[in-house]
Design a protein around this motif. Structure first.
Motif, mmCIF file in Angstrom:
data_model
loop_
_atom_site.group_PDB
_atom_site.id
_atom_site.type_symbol
_atom_site.label_atom_id
_atom_site.label_comp_id
_atom_site.label_asym_id
_atom_site.label_seq_id
_atom_site.Cartn_x
_atom_site.Cartn_y
_atom_site.Cartn_z
ATOM 1 N N ARG A 8 0.831 -1.209 0.000
ATOM 2 C CA ARG A 8 0.000 0.000 0.000
ATOM 3 C C ARG A 8 0.862 1.255 0.000
ATOM 4 N NH1 ARG A 8 -4.457 -2.060 4.374
ATOM 5 N NH2 ARG A 8 -5.841 -3.070 2.882
ATOM 6 N N GLN A 9 1.924 1.228 0.780
ATOM 7 C CA GLN A 9 2.812 2.394 0.837
ATOM 8 C C GLN A 9 3.473 2.635 -0.518
ATOM 9 O OE1 GLN A 9 3.190 4.539 3.564
ATOM 10 N NE2 GLN A 9 4.133 5.765 1.953
ATOM 11 N N ARG A 10 3.913 1.559 -1.185
ATOM 12 C CA ARG A 10 4.512 1.705 -2.519
ATOM 13 C C ARG A 10 3.520 2.294 -3.519
ATOM 14 N NH1 ARG A 10 6.696 -3.343 -1.145
ATOM 15 N NH2 ARG A 10 5.122 -4.421 -2.390
ATOM 16 N N LYS A 11 2.293 1.791 -3.500
ATOM 17 C CA LYS A 11 1.274 2.305 -4.421
ATOM 18 C C LYS A 11 0.942 3.762 -4.115
ATOM 19 C CE LYS A 11 0.794 -1.179 -7.028
ATOM 20 N NZ LYS A 11 1.249 -1.126 -8.403
ATOM 21 N N LEU A 12 0.883 4.123 -2.853
ATOM 22 C CA LEU A 12 0.632 5.513 -2.479
ATOM 23 C C LEU A 12 1.760 6.410 -2.966
ATOM 24 C CD1 LEU A 12 -0.949 7.711 -0.987
ATOM 25 C CD2 LEU A 12 0.287 7.039 1.105
ATOM 26 N N ASP A 13 2.988 5.976 -2.752
ATOM 27 C CA ASP A 13 4.150 6.746 -3.218
ATOM 28 C C ASP A 13 4.121 6.926 -4.731
ATOM 29 O OD1 ASP A 13 5.040 6.946 -0.608
ATOM 30 O OD2 ASP A 13 6.541 5.349 -0.811
ATOM 31 N N LEU A 14 3.760 5.864 -5.463
ATOM 32 C CA LEU A 14 3.681 5.957 -6.922
ATOM 33 C C LEU A 14 2.609 6.952 -7.363
ATOM 34 C CD1 LEU A 14 4.086 2.217 -8.005
ATOM 35 C CD2 LEU A 14 5.632 4.113 -8.509
ATOM 36 N N GLN A 15 1.462 6.925 -6.716
ATOM 37 C CA GLN A 15 0.391 7.859 -7.080
ATOM 38 C C GLN A 15 0.793 9.300 -6.778
ATOM 39 O OE1 GLN A 15 -3.486 6.948 -5.591
ATOM 40 N NE2 GLN A 15 -3.702 5.131 -6.870
ATOM 41 N N ILE A 16 1.416 9.511 -5.627
ATOM 42 C CA ILE A 16 1.872 10.862 -5.279
ATOM 43 C C ILE A 16 2.887 11.356 -6.299
ATOM 44 C CG2 ILE A 16 3.217 12.179 -3.592
ATOM 45 C CD1 ILE A 16 1.854 10.431 -1.402
ATOM 46 N N ASN A 17 3.874 10.516 -6.612
ATOM 47 C CA ASN A 17 4.907 10.905 -7.575
ATOM 48 C C ASN A 17 4.307 11.176 -8.959
ATOM 49 O OD1 ASN A 17 6.933 10.780 -5.662
ATOM 50 N ND2 ASN A 17 7.497 8.670 -6.177
ATOM 51 N N SER A 18 3.370 10.344 -9.388
ATOM 52 C CA SER A 18 2.743 10.543 -10.697
ATOM 53 C C SER A 18 1.994 11.865 -10.753
ATOM 54 C CB SER A 18 1.780 9.400 -11.012
ATOM 55 O OG SER A 18 2.476 8.194 -11.179
ATOM 56 N N ARG A 19 1.270 12.183 -9.713
ATOM 57 C CA ARG A 19 0.514 13.433 -9.693
ATOM 58 C C ARG A 19 1.437 14.642 -9.626
ATOM 59 N NH1 ARG A 19 -5.049 12.005 -6.399
ATOM 60 N NH2 ARG A 19 -5.446 10.100 -7.595
ATOM 61 N N LEU A 20 2.509 14.515 -8.864
ATOM 62 C CA LEU A 20 3.469 15.621 -8.806
ATOM 63 C C LEU A 20 4.145 15.834 -10.158
ATOM 64 C CD1 LEU A 20 5.113 15.022 -5.303
ATOM 65 C CD2 LEU A 20 3.581 16.909 -5.957
ATOM 66 N N LEU A 21 4.519 14.723 -10.823
ATOM 67 C CA LEU A 21 5.153 14.836 -12.143
ATOM 68 C C LEU A 21 4.197 15.426 -13.173
ATOM 69 C CD1 LEU A 21 7.182 11.513 -12.316
ATOM 70 C CD2 LEU A 21 8.107 13.835 -12.255
#
Length: 98
Positions: free
Chosen positions: A72-85
């Motif tokens: 869950r933490q990995r998926k959350l980090d990926l979503q945050i990074n994608s939105r920031l990018l």
């Protein structure tokens, strides 16, 4: 013709009686026994509970729970990074147009 109708009516009445007899037999089968929520099975009058099974696999459960948290933490980090990018790319494109 009337004789066929009488035979048909007799057949229907007999069929309904058989269905009702079957229904009452089903009602008395004891199939409706409900177990408490924590009882998984009863073997020879001995209850096997969720607690019994969980105790046998406690280490595995703990490991799986940790894996779930990490995933869950990995998926959350990926979503945050994608939105920031995405936001940064939009800002960069907007800056180039100005």
């Amino acid at each position: 013709m009337p004789r066929q109708l009488i035979v048909l009516l007799i057949f229907i009445v007999c069929s309904l009686g058989a269905v009702q007899a079957q229904s009452s037999a089903d009602a008395d089968c004891g199939c409706e026994i409900t177990l408490p929520a924590d009882v998984l099975a009863i073997v020879r009058n001995v209850r096997i509970t969720t607690k019994d099974v969980d105790a046998l696999i406690a280490d595995r459960i703990s490991s799986l729970q940790q894996q779930i948290v990490a995933a869950r933490q990995r998926k959350l980090d990926l979503q945050i990074n994608s939105r920031l990018l995405d936001a940064e790319a939009k800002n960069a494109a907007s800056a180039r147009q100005n």
